[in-house]
Design a protein around this motif. Structure first.
Motif, PDB file in Angstrom:
ATOM      1  N   THR A   1       0.847  -1.207   0.000  1.00 34.88           N
ATOM      2  CA  THR A   1       0.000   0.000   0.000  1.00 34.88           C
ATOM      3  C   THR A   1       0.874   1.246   0.000  1.00 34.88           C
ATOM      4  N   GLN A   2       1.997   1.170   0.746  1.00 33.69           N
ATOM      5  CA  GLN A   2       2.914   2.330   0.771  1.00 33.69           C
ATOM      6  C   GLN A   2       3.462   2.607  -0.643  1.00 33.69           C
ATOM      7  N   ASP A   3       3.786   1.539  -1.391  1.00 31.69           N
ATOM      8  CA  ASP A   3       4.268   1.739  -2.778  1.00 31.69           C
ATOM      9  C   ASP A   3       3.198   2.448  -3.607  1.00 31.69           C
ATOM     10  N   GLN A   4       1.944   2.006  -3.438  1.00 31.88           N
ATOM     11  CA  GLN A   4       0.842   2.606  -4.223  1.00 31.88           C
ATOM     12  C   GLN A   4       0.666   4.081  -3.861  1.00 31.88           C
ATOM     13  N   LEU A   5       0.785   4.340  -2.558  1.00 27.87           N
ATOM     14  CA  LEU A   5       0.640   5.725  -2.100  1.00 27.87           C
ATOM     15  C   LEU A   5       1.763   6.601  -2.681  1.00 27.87           C
ATOM     16  N   GLU A   6       2.984   6.054  -2.668  1.00 32.86           N
ATOM     17  CA  GLU A   6       4.107   6.832  -3.210  1.00 32.86           C
ATOM     18  C   GLU A   6       3.923   7.076  -4.715  1.00 32.86           C
ATOM     19  N   THR A   7       3.431   6.057  -5.427  1.00 30.80           N
ATOM     20  CA  THR A   7       3.199   6.242  -6.865  1.00 30.80           C
ATOM     21  C   THR A   7       2.138   7.306  -7.096  1.00 30.80           C
ATOM     22  N   PHE A   8       1.096   7.286  -6.264  1.00 32.26           N
ATOM     23  CA  PHE A   8       0.033   8.289  -6.382  1.00 32.26           C
ATOM     24  C   PHE A   8       0.613   9.703  -6.243  1.00 32.26           C
TER      25      PHE A   8
ATOM     26  N   PHE B   1      -7.491  11.321  -2.525  1.00 28.90           N
ATOM     27  CA  PHE B   1      -6.471  10.659  -1.708  1.00 28.90           C
ATOM     28  C   PHE B   1      -7.150   9.853  -0.597  1.00 28.90           C
ATOM     29  N   ILE B   2      -8.150  10.466   0.057  1.00 28.09           N
ATOM     30  CA  ILE B   2      -8.836   9.784   1.160  1.00 28.09           C
ATOM     31  C   ILE B   2      -9.600   8.561   0.638  1.00 28.09           C
ATOM     32  N   ARG B   3     -10.210   8.703  -0.527  1.00 26.08           N
ATOM     33  CA  ARG B   3     -10.937   7.560  -1.117  1.00 26.08           C
ATOM     34  C   ARG B   3      -9.993   6.378  -1.357  1.00 26.08           C
ATOM     35  N   ARG B   4      -8.773   6.682  -1.806  1.00 26.25           N
ATOM     36  CA  ARG B   4      -7.820   5.615  -2.116  1.00 26.25           C
ATOM     37  C   ARG B   4      -7.127   5.057  -0.860  1.00 26.25           C
TER      38      ARG B   4
ATOM     39  N   GLU C   1      -4.211   7.823   6.681  1.00 24.06           N
ATOM     40  CA  GLU C   1      -3.064   8.154   5.814  1.00 24.06           C
ATOM     41  C   GLU C   1      -3.071   9.638   5.468  1.00 24.06           C
ATOM     42  N   TRP C   2      -4.280  10.176   5.263  1.00 27.16           N
ATOM     43  CA  TRP C   2      -4.355  11.615   4.963  1.00 27.16           C
ATOM     44  C   TRP C   2      -3.820  12.436   6.147  1.00 27.16           C
TER      45      TRP C   2
ATOM     46  N   ASP D   1      11.651  16.359  -6.329  1.00 28.37           N
ATOM     47  CA  ASP D   1      12.275  15.190  -5.691  1.00 28.37           C
ATOM     48  C   ASP D   1      12.383  15.387  -4.186  1.00 28.37           C
ATOM     49  N   SER D   2      12.782  16.593  -3.803  1.00 33.24           N
ATOM     50  CA  SER D   2      12.958  16.845  -2.372  1.00 33.24           C
ATOM     51  C   SER D   2      11.592  16.883  -1.658  1.00 33.24           C
ATOM     52  N   VAL D   3      10.568  17.433  -2.320  1.00 32.26           N
ATOM     53  CA  VAL D   3       9.205  17.452  -1.734  1.00 32.26           C
ATOM     54  C   VAL D   3       8.731  16.008  -1.527  1.00 32.26           C
ATOM     55  N   LEU D   4       8.931  15.174  -2.535  1.00 34.66           N
ATOM     56  CA  LEU D   4       8.458  13.791  -2.448  1.00 34.66           C
ATOM     57  C   LEU D   4       9.179  13.043  -1.320  1.00 34.66           C
ATOM     58  N   LEU D   5      10.479  13.306  -1.194  1.00 31.80           N
ATOM     59  CA  LEU D   5      11.227  12.635  -0.107  1.00 31.80           C
ATOM     60  C   LEU D   5      10.639  12.992   1.251  1.00 31.80           C
ATOM     61  N   ASP D   6      10.234  14.253   1.399  1.00 31.75           N
ATOM     62  CA  ASP D   6       9.624  14.679   2.670  1.00 31.75           C
ATOM     63  C   ASP D   6       8.278  14.001   2.903  1.00 31.75           C
ATOM     64  N   LEU D   7       7.568  13.694   1.821  1.00 30.56           N
ATOM     65  CA  LEU D   7       6.208  13.136   1.976  1.00 30.56           C
ATOM     66  C   LEU D   7       6.206  11.609   2.106  1.00 30.56           C
ATOM     67  N   PHE D   8       7.253  10.952   1.625  1.00 35.39           N
ATOM     68  CA  PHE D   8       7.276   9.469   1.656  1.00 35.39           C
ATOM     69  C   PHE D   8       7.553   8.960   3.062  1.00 35.39           C
TER      70      PHE D   8
END
Ligand code: SF4
Length: 359
Positions: A286-293, A309-312, A317-318, A352-359
């Protein structure tokens, strides 16, 4: 939205910076590949909103072979669907463009890369800027006027003024879309192996800003990290990828996504001739799917809806994502507004840096 991506891996010449899945074109391989593709496409059930022939250089196939693929695709395109093909400028002859239009192609992406002869030489491209303008004229004359040009920047020793001039020259052409890519030298490319260096991050950022300004001046708006369009000409096929929608994939090495998850087709050419596309599904948590999203949706200037995001992924997680996002909101890289999460202009450049903070 239902989409189909078809990978045609052949190129008549290999560019030294290229790290895509490509093979040198031999007519016999092209013939067998096109025949197998046409067979596979015909066997697919249903119709698609968008079909994209990418590569490689799909337009390097012999016209009779390419026509088989186009004809099979045409039968699977919904009315009003987007049907795209990509190719290098010198390949869009008058004859080819007429055939493309005949089979329903209504969007073309031209690998023009630059208007500057010095830059084209650095990239090892075999075409000139005049080839790109001829390609545009041939396509438009055949009735295909939804046109993208690829623009490459951040090359070694390329100045900001040169990049800006390139962007302006392209934007003044009768096109609807422009994709601006910084040169990325993967280890597997010829240049990567030779140790050629990319421009540093600051240079890349400054050059991108110069491109953005030049394109906006000519009426293009940025809607994705690398993509600019005239209003109403955003690429529907790519939007489906970035909105994390499903897409089927045919051909060697092509990546697809369906209810079972993301997959990649096997890359062996001889196996393909015998068995067609064989999917290997990724084992996604699920974490992989969330990161892809996040990875896909945050490429878009409009970002994503919190409700989606909440639906998925659910409220919990939100809540977690909301807390992780605060740092980048404070830094002015990310925003949450009117039920959507999106990167600011600065955030898109530091994605890239934003995504690293969110993962
Ligand atoms: S950059 Fe495009 S044209 Fe050049 S080798 Fe790679 S796939 Fe082929």
């Amino acid at each position: 939205m239902s989409s189909l991506y078809i990978h045609i891996p052949f190129c008549p010449r290999i560019c030294p910076y290229c790290d895509f899945l490509k093979l040198y074109y031999f007519p016999d391989w092209g013939k067998r590949y096109a025949a197998k593709l046409a067979e596979e496409i015909s066997a697919i059930p249903g119709l698609f909103d968008t079909i994209y022939l990418g590569g490689g250089t799909p337009t390097c196939l012999d016209l009779s072979d390419l026509s088989k693929v186009l004809s099979a695709c045409q039968a699977h395109l919904k009315e009003g669907g987007e049907f795209s093909i990509e190719g290098n400028p010198e390949s869009f002859s008058k004859r080819l463009c007429v055939q493309l239009a005949l089979y329903g192609i209504n969007r073309a992406s031209i690998g023009a890369q630059s208007a500057n002869p010095k830059t084209l030489q650095t990239l090892g491209r075999s075409h000139s800027f005049a080839d790109a303008t001829h390609a545009i004229a041939n396509l438009r004359q055949a009735g295909i006027s939804n046109l993208n040009l690829d623009l490459m920047y951040a090359l070694p020793e390329e100045s900001e003024a040169e990049v800006k001039e390139d962007a302006l020259t392209f934007a003044r052409l009768p096109i609807t879309h422009l994709s601006a890519y910084s040169l990325i030298l993967e280890e597997n490319s010829v240049y990567g192996k030779k140790g050629v260096k990319e421009a540093d991050e600051d240079t890349q950022a400054n050059q991108f800003l110069a491109i953005k300004k030049a394109l906006e001046k000519q009426g293009f708006h940025q809607y994705e990290v690398s993509s600019f369009a005239e209003p109403g000409y955003e690429c529907r096929h790519n939007l489906n990828y970035w909105e994390d929608g499903y897409y089927a994939a045919l051909g060697i090495g092509a990546a697809g996504y369906d209810e079972k998850g993301h997959y990649k087709n096997r890359i062996g050419l001889l196996d393909y001739f015998e068995h067609g596309s064989i999917r290997d599904y990724e084992n996604e948590s699920t974490q992989d799917q969330l990161e892809t999203f996040l990875l896909t949706n945050l490429r878009l200037v409009k970002g994503f809806a919190v409700s989606e995001f909440i639906r998925r992924f659910g409220e919990d997680e939100w809540g977690k994502l909301r807390r992780k996002a605060q740092k980048d909101i404070d830094l002015g890289l990310l925003a949450i507004d009117q039920g959507r999460v999106y990167c600011t202009g600065k955030g898109l450049m530091l994605l890239d840096s934003v995504l690293l903070d969110l993962f």
